[in-house]
Design a protein around this motif. Structure first.
Motif, PDB file in Angstrom:
ATOM      1  N   ARG A  94       0.838  -1.218   0.000  1.00  0.00           N
ATOM      2  CA  ARG A  94       0.000   0.000   0.000  1.00  0.00           C
ATOM      3  C   ARG A  94       0.866   1.258   0.000  1.00  0.00           C
ATOM      4  O   ARG A  94       0.597   2.222  -0.705  1.00  0.00           O
ATOM      5  N   GLN A  95       1.950   1.216   0.795  1.00  0.00           N
ATOM      6  CA  GLN A  95       2.836   2.381   0.881  1.00  0.00           C
ATOM      7  C   GLN A  95       3.517   2.646  -0.474  1.00  0.00           C
ATOM      8  O   GLN A  95       3.607   3.789  -0.920  1.00  0.00           O
ATOM      9  N   GLU A  96       3.961   1.570  -1.128  1.00  0.00           N
ATOM     10  CA  GLU A  96       4.627   1.730  -2.429  1.00  0.00           C
ATOM     11  C   GLU A  96       3.640   2.241  -3.481  1.00  0.00           C
ATOM     12  O   GLU A  96       3.983   3.057  -4.324  1.00  0.00           O
ATOM     13  N   ILE A  97       2.396   1.749  -3.408  1.00  0.00           N
ATOM     14  CA  ILE A  97       1.374   2.221  -4.362  1.00  0.00           C
ATOM     15  C   ILE A  97       1.117   3.715  -4.147  1.00  0.00           C
ATOM     16  O   ILE A  97       1.053   4.493  -5.106  1.00  0.00           O
ATOM     17  N   ALA A  98       1.028   4.111  -2.877  1.00  0.00           N
ATOM     18  CA  ALA A  98       0.751   5.529  -2.593  1.00  0.00           C
ATOM     19  C   ALA A  98       1.885   6.413  -3.126  1.00  0.00           C
ATOM     20  O   ALA A  98       1.635   7.464  -3.737  1.00  0.00           O
ATOM     21  N   LYS A  99       3.134   5.957  -2.936  1.00  0.00           N
ATOM     22  CA  LYS A  99       4.278   6.753  -3.428  1.00  0.00           C
ATOM     23  C   LYS A  99       4.199   6.898  -4.943  1.00  0.00           C
ATOM     24  O   LYS A  99       4.378   7.972  -5.503  1.00  0.00           O
ATOM     25  N   LEU A 100       3.951   5.762  -5.622  1.00  0.00           N
ATOM     26  CA  LEU A 100       3.914   5.771  -7.084  1.00  0.00           C
ATOM     27  C   LEU A 100       2.794   6.658  -7.612  1.00  0.00           C
ATOM     28  O   LEU A 100       2.994   7.498  -8.498  1.00  0.00           O
ATOM     29  N   LEU A 101       1.585   6.497  -7.037  1.00  0.00           N
ATOM     30  CA  LEU A 101       0.461   7.259  -7.569  1.00  0.00           C
ATOM     31  C   LEU A 101       0.613   8.759  -7.276  1.00  0.00           C
ATOM     32  O   LEU A 101       0.195   9.598  -8.074  1.00  0.00           O
ATOM     33  N   SER A 102       1.260   9.104  -6.140  1.00  0.00           N
ATOM     34  CA  SER A 102       1.491  10.536  -5.862  1.00  0.00           C
ATOM     35  C   SER A 102       2.445  11.114  -6.901  1.00  0.00           C
ATOM     36  O   SER A 102       2.240  12.217  -7.406  1.00  0.00           O
ATOM     37  N   LEU A 103       3.494  10.348  -7.221  1.00  0.00           N
ATOM     38  CA  LEU A 103       4.469  10.812  -8.212  1.00  0.00           C
ATOM     39  C   LEU A 103       3.788  10.983  -9.577  1.00  0.00           C
ATOM     40  O   LEU A 103       3.967  12.002 -10.257  1.00  0.00           O
ATOM     41  N   ALA A 104       2.959   9.973  -9.960  1.00  0.00           N
ATOM     42  CA  ALA A 104       2.295  10.029 -11.265  1.00  0.00           C
ATOM     43  C   ALA A 104       1.348  11.223 -11.323  1.00  0.00           C
ATOM     44  O   ALA A 104       1.298  11.951 -12.315  1.00  0.00           O
ATOM     45  N   ALA A 127       1.429  14.038  -9.484  1.00  0.00           N
ATOM     46  CA  ALA A 127       2.157  15.319  -9.464  1.00  0.00           C
ATOM     47  C   ALA A 127       2.755  15.605 -10.844  1.00  0.00           C
ATOM     48  O   ALA A 127       2.755  16.747 -11.313  1.00  0.00           O
ATOM     49  N   THR A 128       3.233  14.552 -11.526  1.00  0.00           N
ATOM     50  CA  THR A 128       3.821  14.726 -12.859  1.00  0.00           C
ATOM     51  C   THR A 128       2.753  15.173 -13.857  1.00  0.00           C
ATOM     52  O   THR A 128       2.993  16.028 -14.709  1.00  0.00           O
ATOM     53  N   GLU A 129       1.558  14.585 -13.710  1.00  0.00           N
ATOM     54  CA  GLU A 129       0.454  14.968 -14.599  1.00  0.00           C
ATOM     55  C   GLU A 129       0.105  16.450 -14.409  1.00  0.00           C
ATOM     56  O   GLU A 129      -0.082  17.184 -15.375  1.00  0.00           O
ATOM     57  N   TRP A 130       0.084  16.906 -13.168  1.00  0.00           N
ATOM     58  CA  TRP A 130      -0.235  18.315 -12.905  1.00  0.00           C
ATOM     59  C   TRP A 130       0.853  19.226 -13.470  1.00  0.00           C
ATOM     60  O   TRP A 130       0.569  20.301 -13.991  1.00  0.00           O
ATOM     61  N   THR A 131       2.102  18.777 -13.325  1.00  0.00           N
ATOM     62  CA  THR A 131       3.207  19.592 -13.862  1.00  0.00           C
ATOM     63  C   THR A 131       3.065  19.727 -15.376  1.00  0.00           C
ATOM     64  O   THR A 131       3.262  20.810 -15.937  1.00  0.00           O
ATOM     65  N   ALA A 132       2.690  18.602 -16.043  1.00  0.00           N
ATOM     66  CA  ALA A 132       2.509  18.646 -17.499  1.00  0.00           C
ATOM     67  C   ALA A 132       1.363  19.593 -17.858  1.00  0.00           C
ATOM     68  O   ALA A 132       1.443  20.353 -18.825  1.00  0.00           O
ATOM     69  N   LYS A 133       0.310  19.568 -17.043  1.00  0.00           N
ATOM     70  CA  LYS A 133      -0.829  20.469 -17.313  1.00  0.00           C
ATOM     71  C   LYS A 133      -0.404  21.932 -17.148  1.00  0.00           C
ATOM     72  O   LYS A 133      -0.817  22.794 -17.917  1.00  0.00           O
TER      73      LYS A 133
END
Ligand SMILES: Cc1cc2nc3c(=O)[nH]c(=O)nc-3n(C[C@H](O)[C@H](O)[C@H](O)COP(=O)(O)OP(=O)(O)OC[C@H]3O[C@@H](n4cnc5c(N)ncnc54)[C@H](O)[C@@H]3O)c2cc1C
Length: 280
Positions: free
Chosen positions: A156-166, A168-174
């Protein structure tokens, strides 16, 4: 024209190739290159598809052996090919998106539409594995729930880290897209996007492995999601190479965004003829 080029995606389907050829050896290396439209269907051109470790054969090794290019096929000024190449690269990803959209949305009836769909399907065939090379973060939660791993606190912790990164990257692209639409020049967001795509793809491969365990190695119908998970694991390394490697991307970020000192360059001003090369 004589020479050899690895990695040319879809060269085995192409009628024309983009060719950057050295046309002047007596000026520094970024000058003296000319950009041509090369006819692929001629006796001096051979495109050999290369089989990748994910089983697909999307790109080729292209051999030019006394191939001919009419002078009229030069694009831009003779000797100014580097500038034309940079303009091409700036548009590369965008045209790919346009084709994908055409493939998804073309539903018209009649011969013209059928032929368009057949053409797009042929052009897109080498790219069916591209969603997998991005890591498929979209499958993570569903897979964790299906395997019962969503109850494991470490997973669960690894999933949370990955999805937060994904996310945040999407918002940066926007943010970058909004800045461009507002007429501002591309900023650091654009330079970071490619690097984060690699980070996310690798993190996805790690988390998919945590979730699926050794089953992740089973390919085809034997594997989870009909082999999609195995295809992810052997496809994500491509993102760190295609369109410029992670190391080159880090150099660009440090030099052009952070303003750090440049890599020492010893051959930028020498005539290309005097630049040390391998003996052949
Ligand atoms: C899926 C895929 C599709 C591709 N499609 C195409 C295509 O259609 N057309 C095309 O022309 N190419 C294509 N490529 C090729 C791709 O653009 C190149 O492989 C990539 O840019 C790296 O160049 P190279 O292979 O020459 O590696 P090199 O430049 O030889 O690099 C080798 C290693 O050294 C490192 N390195 C090199 N220079 C530096 C430096 N200054 N500082 C630090 N580290 C450095 C690199 O990061 C890398 O790890 C594709 C590649 C892939 C994986």
């Amino acid at each position: 024209m004589n020479g050899q080029k690895l990695w040319s995606t879809s060269a085995h389907h192409a009628k024309y190739g983009m060719l950057l050829a050295r046309t002047n050896w007596d000026v520094p290396k970024h000058r003296g290159i000319t950009y041509f439209a090369l006819e692929m269907h001629q006796p001096g051109v051979v495109a050999k598809p290369l089989k990748q470790m994910n089983g697909h054969a999307s790109f080729n090794e292209v051999f030019l052996n006394d191939a001919r290019v009419p002078a009229a096929n030069a694009i831009g000024e003779v000797g100014n090919g580097w500038a034309v190449a940079l303009a091409t690269l700036a548009h590369e990803r965008r045209s790919f998106d346009v084709l994908q959209r055409a493939a998804r949305t073309g539903r018209g009836k009649g011969r013209a539409y059928d032929e368009q769909r057949a053409e797009v399907a042929e052009i897109m065939a080498p790219y069916t594995w591209y969603p997998q090379r991005a890591g498929r973060a979209d499958l993570i939660v569903e897979r964790a729930q299906a395997t019962g791993k969503s109850k494991d606190p470490v997973v669960r912790q690894e999933i949370a880290k990955l999805l937060s990164l994904a996310r945040a990257t999407e918002w940066t692209a926007k943010r970058a897209r909004a800045a461009r639409m507002a007429g501002r020049p591309p900023g650091p967001e654009g330079s970071l996007g490619k690097l984060y795509a690699s980070e996310i793809a690798r993190a996805c491969a790690r988390v998919h492995t945590l979730i699926s365990g050794t089953d992740a190695m089973l390919s085809g119908a034997d594997g989870p999601l009909e082999g999609i998970i195995a295809e992810i694991l052997v496809s994500v390394p491509a993102v760190s190479i295609a369109g410029g490697t992670d190391e080159i991307q880090r150099n660009i970020v440090s030099e052009r965004v952070l303003g750090m000192p440049k890599d020492p360059v010893i051959d930028a001003e020498k005539p290309f003829r005097d630049v040390p090369r391998n003996k052949r």
